[in-house]
Enzyme design. Structure first.
Site, PDB file in Angstrom:
ATOM      1  N   LYS A   1      12.739   1.058   3.844  1.00 37.51           N
ATOM      2  CA  LYS A   1      14.107   0.550   3.897  1.00 37.51           C
ATOM      3  C   LYS A   1      14.383  -0.356   2.705  1.00 37.51           C
ATOM      4  O   LYS A   1      15.455  -0.319   2.107  1.00 37.51           O
ATOM      5  CB  LYS A   1      14.330  -0.212   5.212  1.00 37.51           C
ATOM      6  CG  LYS A   1      14.315   0.653   6.451  1.00 37.51           C
ATOM      7  CD  LYS A   1      14.536  -0.175   7.701  1.00 37.51           C
ATOM      8  CE  LYS A   1      14.496   0.699   8.953  1.00 37.51           C
ATOM      9  NZ  LYS A   1      14.685  -0.105  10.190  1.00 37.51           N
ATOM     10  N   PHE A   2      13.398  -1.173   2.350  1.00 44.13           N
ATOM     11  CA  PHE A   2      13.527  -2.074   1.207  1.00 44.13           C
ATOM     12  C   PHE A   2      13.756  -1.280  -0.072  1.00 44.13           C
ATOM     13  O   PHE A   2      14.630  -1.594  -0.885  1.00 44.13           O
ATOM     14  CB  PHE A   2      12.258  -2.919   1.085  1.00 44.13           C
ATOM     15  CG  PHE A   2      12.168  -3.720  -0.177  1.00 44.13           C
ATOM     16  CD1 PHE A   2      12.804  -4.942  -0.296  1.00 44.13           C
ATOM     17  CD2 PHE A   2      11.428  -3.255  -1.260  1.00 44.13           C
ATOM     18  CE1 PHE A   2      12.725  -5.681  -1.462  1.00 44.13           C
ATOM     19  CE2 PHE A   2      11.335  -3.982  -2.429  1.00 44.13           C
ATOM     20  CZ  PHE A   2      11.991  -5.204  -2.533  1.00 44.13           C
ATOM     21  N   GLU A   3      12.989  -0.210  -0.244  1.00 44.26           N
ATOM     22  CA  GLU A   3      13.098   0.606  -1.452  1.00 44.26           C
ATOM     23  C   GLU A   3      14.415   1.366  -1.481  1.00 44.26           C
ATOM     24  O   GLU A   3      15.065   1.464  -2.532  1.00 44.26           O
ATOM     25  CB  GLU A   3      11.926   1.580  -1.512  1.00 44.26           C
ATOM     26  CG  GLU A   3      11.862   2.389  -2.791  1.00 44.26           C
ATOM     27  CD  GLU A   3      10.662   3.321  -2.818  1.00 44.26           C
ATOM     28  OE1 GLU A   3      10.581   4.131  -3.761  1.00 44.26           O
ATOM     29  OE2 GLU A   3       9.826   3.235  -1.909  1.00 44.26           O
TER      30      GLU A   3
ATOM     31  N   GLU B   1      -5.101   1.753   2.459  1.00 43.07           N
ATOM     32  CA  GLU B   1      -3.941   1.089   1.853  1.00 43.07           C
ATOM     33  C   GLU B   1      -4.152  -0.422   1.834  1.00 43.07           C
ATOM     34  O   GLU B   1      -4.457  -1.026   2.866  1.00 43.07           O
ATOM     35  CB  GLU B   1      -2.649   1.428   2.590  1.00 43.07           C
ATOM     36  CG  GLU B   1      -1.427   0.776   1.948  1.00 43.07           C
ATOM     37  CD  GLU B   1      -0.105   1.315   2.459  1.00 43.07           C
ATOM     38  OE1 GLU B   1       0.880   0.555   2.435  1.00 43.07           O
ATOM     39  OE2 GLU B   1      -0.052   2.489   2.890  1.00 43.07           O
TER      40      GLU B   1
ATOM     41  N   ASP C   1      -9.489 -10.311   3.108  1.00 44.97           N
ATOM     42  CA  ASP C   1      -9.285 -10.150   1.678  1.00 44.97           C
ATOM     43  C   ASP C   1      -9.701  -8.741   1.270  1.00 44.97           C
ATOM     44  O   ASP C   1     -10.802  -8.288   1.592  1.00 44.97           O
ATOM     45  CB  ASP C   1     -10.107 -11.189   0.923  1.00 44.97           C
ATOM     46  CG  ASP C   1      -9.955 -11.070  -0.576  1.00 44.97           C
ATOM     47  OD1 ASP C   1     -10.719 -10.296  -1.177  1.00 44.97           O
ATOM     48  OD2 ASP C   1      -9.076 -11.738  -1.148  1.00 44.97           O
TER      49      ASP C   1
ATOM     50  N   ASP D   1       2.294  -8.059  -4.905  1.00 42.97           N
ATOM     51  CA  ASP D   1       2.979  -9.214  -5.491  1.00 42.97           C
ATOM     52  C   ASP D   1       2.875  -9.120  -7.011  1.00 42.97           C
ATOM     53  O   ASP D   1       1.775  -9.048  -7.564  1.00 42.97           O
ATOM     54  CB  ASP D   1       2.318 -10.500  -5.006  1.00 42.97           C
ATOM     55  CG  ASP D   1       3.185 -11.731  -5.281  1.00 42.97           C
ATOM     56  OD1 ASP D   1       3.820 -11.772  -6.352  1.00 42.97           O
ATOM     57  OD2 ASP D   1       3.209 -12.644  -4.448  1.00 42.97           O
TER      58      ASP D   1
ATOM     59  N   LYS E   1       5.496 -14.720 -13.430  1.00 43.48           N
ATOM     60  CA  LYS E   1       5.320 -15.760 -14.438  1.00 43.48           C
ATOM     61  C   LYS E   1       4.001 -15.546 -15.184  1.00 43.48           C
ATOM     62  O   LYS E   1       2.979 -15.241 -14.585  1.00 43.48           O
ATOM     63  CB  LYS E   1       5.335 -17.142 -13.786  1.00 43.48           C
ATOM     64  CG  LYS E   1       6.677 -17.515 -13.178  1.00 43.48           C
ATOM     65  CD  LYS E   1       6.631 -18.916 -12.582  1.00 43.48           C
ATOM     66  CE  LYS E   1       7.973 -19.290 -11.983  1.00 43.48           C
ATOM     67  NZ  LYS E   1       7.946 -20.651 -11.375  1.00 43.48           N
TER      68      LYS E   1
ATOM     69  N   GLU F   1      -4.332  -5.997   5.390  1.00 44.80           N
ATOM     70  CA  GLU F   1      -3.208  -6.922   5.245  1.00 44.80           C
ATOM     71  C   GLU F   1      -3.651  -8.289   5.763  1.00 44.80           C
ATOM     72  O   GLU F   1      -4.363  -8.364   6.769  1.00 44.80           O
ATOM     73  CB  GLU F   1      -1.993  -6.416   6.037  1.00 44.80           C
ATOM     74  CG  GLU F   1      -0.784  -7.313   6.029  1.00 44.80           C
ATOM     75  CD  GLU F   1      -0.269  -7.607   4.627  1.00 44.80           C
ATOM     76  OE1 GLU F   1      -0.299  -8.798   4.249  1.00 44.80           O
ATOM     77  OE2 GLU F   1       0.125  -6.662   3.919  1.00 44.80           O
TER      78      GLU F   1
END
Length: 244
Positions: free
Chosen positions: A223-225, A72, A124, A147, A151, A97
């Site tokens: 939780k965010f989702e 992941e 990375d 991310d 823009k 990460e």
């Protein structure tokens, strides 16, 4: 001739270099470390942490067994990855990460739960894939909520680019899957555009849902989702299989 630092409005071609000078798909964000996170980095890292300096990994030796392997990229604070590792003890997981609080939290939680089927890079992701992960060694590669760089001038920073998905293809076993999820519809469409043009992949979506798939049960709901779903926010999953 266009300077390579100028903004792009679409995915790069497959020949574009993965590491372009000054271009990163992430930003290192400062964050205060809790005691548990610090413990994870200081006490648990020597046992579960991996580095680029170790080079190409022999995964059977690393985990001490033969097993399905899931990698992941960008696990955030590690909630989903920890849940998967605990729920699937017969599968080995590698997380990547760059943010120290998330790495520390995941390591602390893995230690508290006694997980032995999890290893972590704080590097990375492109460098890890290129230098450390053997070709044809992964059953699944997961990229959840990267991310979106919304823009247009920042689209060149999006990690999902033709050269990136080709690198992933070489690390997947034939029949292995590349699973992406995002809560940005425009990025979901970008991902689909890149993948539909990429050679050597087959979309697993049905005709009714293509190019997206319903959230599979094996991807934990964060939780965010869950909070976003209550607010009516959409989430798009894409799963592509490496062809033989």
């Amino acid at each position: 001739m266009t300077d390579s630092t100028e903004p792009t409005t679409g995915p790069e071609n497959a020949e574009a270099p993965l590491h372009r000078r000054g271009i990163k798909s992430y930003v290192i964000r400062a964050g205060r470390m809790t005691q548990a996170q610090t413990r994870g980095l200081e006490d648990v890292w020597p046992r579960l942490g991996l580095t680029l300096a170790e080079g190409r990994q022999a995964l059977d030796a690393l985990f001490g067994r033969q097993a399905p392997r899931v990698l992941e990229i960008g696990f955030g604070m590690g909630q989903s990855l920890i849940e998967q590792a605990q729920t699937h003890p017969d599968t080995d997981f590698i997380g990547i990460e760059v943010h120290a609080p998330g790495v520390g939290k995941l390591l602390d939680e893995a230690d508290k739960r006694g997980l032995t089927n999890l290893r972590v890079y704080r590097e990375d992701a492109l460098a890890v894939l290129e230098q450390c992960i053997p070709e044809g060694s992964l059953d699944t590669l997961q990229l959840f909520f990267p991310d979106p760089w919304p823009k247009k001038k920042h689209h060149k920073r999006r990690i999902v680019q033709p050269a990136f998905v080709e690198l992933i293809r070489t690390r997947l076993k034939p029949g292995g899957t590349f699973h992406m999820a995002t809560d940005w519809e425009a990025y979901a469409e970008w991902m689909a555009e890149v993948m539909e043009a990429a050679p050597g992949y087959t979309n697993t979506a049905t005709a009714n849902t293509a190019p997206f798939v319903p959230r599979p049960e094996f991807r934990p709901l964060t939780k965010f989702e869950a909070r976003g779903e209550k607010l009516g926010h959409g989430v798009w999953d894409l799963i592509y299989r490496r062809e033989a």
